[in-house]
Design an enzyme around this catalytic site. Sequence first.
Site, PDB file in Angstrom:
ATOM      1  N   CYS A  87       0.790  -1.241   0.000  1.00 60.84           N
ATOM      2  CA  CYS A  87       0.000   0.000   0.000  1.00 60.84           C
ATOM      3  C   CYS A  87       0.817   1.284   0.000  1.00 60.84           C
ATOM      4  O   CYS A  87       0.676   2.118  -0.894  1.00 60.84           O
ATOM      5  CB  CYS A  87      -0.949   0.003   1.200  1.00 60.84           C
ATOM      6  N   HIS A 141      -1.482   5.899   2.625  1.00 64.39           N
ATOM      7  CA  HIS A 141      -1.557   4.848   3.635  1.00 64.39           C
ATOM      8  C   HIS A 141      -1.657   5.423   5.046  1.00 64.39           C
ATOM      9  O   HIS A 141      -2.326   4.867   5.907  1.00 64.39           O
ATOM     10  CB  HIS A 141      -0.321   3.945   3.543  1.00 64.39           C
TER      11      HIS A 141
END
Length: 486
Positions: A87, A141
């Site tokens: 991510c 993130h």
Amino acid sequence: MKPTTRREWLKLAARGAAASLLAPMVVAGRAAAMAKPGKTNVLFIAVDDLRPQLACFGHKTMKSPHIDRLAARGTLFARTYCQQAVCAPSRASIMSGCRPDTTRVYNLQTPLRSKMPDVLTLCEHFKTSGYTAISLGKIYHHGKRDDPRGWSEDPWRPAGDWKGRGYLTPEAQAIAAKTTRGQGPAYECADVPDEAYPDGALRARAVETLRRVKDRPFFLAVGFYKPHLPFNAPKRYWDLYPPESIRLADNPFKPKGVPDIAMHNWGELRNYPGMPKKGPVSEEQARTLIRGYYACTSYTDAQIGRILDELDRLGLADKTVVVLWGDHGWHLGDHGLWCKHSNFETAVHVPLIVAAPGIKGGQTTRRLTEFVDIYPTTCELAGLPVPAHCEGTSLVPLMKDPERPWKAAVFSQYPRGPVMGHSMRTDRYRFTRWLGKRGGTVATELYDHETDPAENVNLADDPKHRKTVEELEALFKKGWRGATPA
């Protein structure tokens, strides 16, 4: 000299010099004048852990009518690849326009601004160009820590009656309460309305936000959480995929000749209660996990559909660029793997759809593209200049001519401790070098997608493919700069 950092852009703007400098900015080799702010809005949709498991990408058993509808009005990029299959690094590459070796974001613990404090991010570029830039859900993130100055408002994330990682049933909540990170089961099927789970609440906020900003130029980023683990979705979406309809991976084994460093132990899934700490999942678990991933995909698709409906209802569709992407792929038992965290095709191949006013819809291009291309593409479609620091190429020419010659290769990478796996995808091959800190080769992989699209046999050490390895090595050494369109 073109400005590359936020400070340089703002300094020029303060002196009134930005407009004169940027009027003839070069965008992917073509001149592009700076448009008036607000001429074109941007709806920027991110979907966590979404691989191209969609009907519009050829998976006809999937129920994804709303993303399919977006593809019908836009351009579907059939071969887009992320820069790193996890991510934080993937999202940092999109929002900065730079590759991991430039951002130096290789893990989940490193916010982008801690490594690139002065980079002009995509959202900040729109904000400083007169747009209202809003972040809902998961775009970066790390939420606020990644890019606090990039947004016009504090980034928003949903809150509700769920517990831990989004659990609603008492049984799952009880399990989650016993773990330090709020991890309950790897999946949940609750008979609840869409709004009961985070992505339904996120969709409601996005619709509300569209109504609030409809009369001003906006860059609205909406980041959905599913199909990320745990696979929690309302029962109606699980019901779309009866257990007997779920097909397990037909290659649940390591590729022949693969180096051990290319594999991983899918610790992300093993950390969930009920999952084996070692060895494979059972066939029943595999079937339920795949079914849960599909259910979550359809659940998110439905939320996206309601946002697109609102865009149409407000009369904004004809003046809004819509960009939809999944941050990386996801293994569903292929090669005996689950989760992402690899350089295999399944982990780095990602969905990308872009719809823009004035550009023909319903098109598909199979030219090689990558996530660093999103930043310059979005800028050009909105009429904003592309900062010089960007390491991708605007995809607008492909949207206008999907068959035109394009990149010779695209690049991904994944670290394993001190070793970095650099992977290059060409039209036919995937070529991966695992390099130590001093640059020495630790291992090599070669997969021929013409004869082995599932990457089941590593050909790197086969003498019959020595010439191919040498040719790919020469292109590999040129790097991304040597693979850009002519």
